[in-house]
Scaffold this motif. Structure first.
Motif: not given
Length: 182
Positions: A53-66
């Motif tokens: 969650s704070v380290g190597q955040v999965p790309e799908a999660v990065v996209h969702f958060r963005r």
């Protein structure tokens, strides 16, 4: 007048659910004020892992958060599954706990389900924890949704339609008030 960018998150795991149709109805009613982007890909997010969650955040999660971060406001429209919010929605929100993406973000909550009461309470508690900005008028519980909406997404129950209109007005005001501060 500026059109606000709104992210609508569909909590249902079903395609063409009542919640999806309700958001489409919402989008049609607010098209003069808001550009609605619908996120119904909760299944694409990996299972929550606090280490990632704070380290190597999965790309799908990065996209969702963005998407949340860039939105002027968020609408969450969800059913209740077994007296709780759906697991896919809970998973998505867990990925946001270690961030501030919801902090102060204007939020509309619609729980549309057979009963929905417990899921509605739970979602409000979670969103308070994530520090989203919502109030009693921007949170709507629609019980017995399947009997109150047709296949075109039109609310056929006059009381529910009136409550939905009041919710839309409250959400418009919440967005305007939030963005007039800056």
């Amino acid at each position: 007048m500026k059109k606000f960018e709104i992210l609508a998150i569909i909590g249902s795991a079903s395609t063409s659910s009542s919640n999806q149709r309700l958001v489409e109805n919402f989008a049609a009613q607010v098209e003069d004020d808001f550009n609605i982007s619908i996120f119904n890909e909760l299944k694409e997010l990996p299972h929550f892992d606090p280490v990632l969650s704070v380290g190597q955040v999965p790309e799908a999660v990065v996209h969702f958060r963005r998407k949340i971060e860039l939105a002027d406001g968020v609408i969450i429209c969800t059913p209740e599954y077994i007296f709780s919010i759906p697991s896919g929605l809970k998973n998505a929100l867990e990925w946001c706990v270690a961030t501030t993406v919801f902090s102060g973000k204007p939020l509309g909550i619609i729980t549309a389900s057979a009963n929905g009461e417990k899921g509605h309470e739970e979602l409000q508690l979670i969103m308070k924890t994530l520090m989203a900005a919502f109030n009693e008028d921007s949170a709507l519980l629609i019980q017995g949704i399947k009997g109150k909406i047709n296949s075109q997404g039109i609310l056929t129950d006059s009381t529910t339609a009136s409550e939905f209109s009041a919710f839309i007005q409250a959400y418009r005001q919440l967005i305007r008030n939030s963005h007039n501060k800056y």
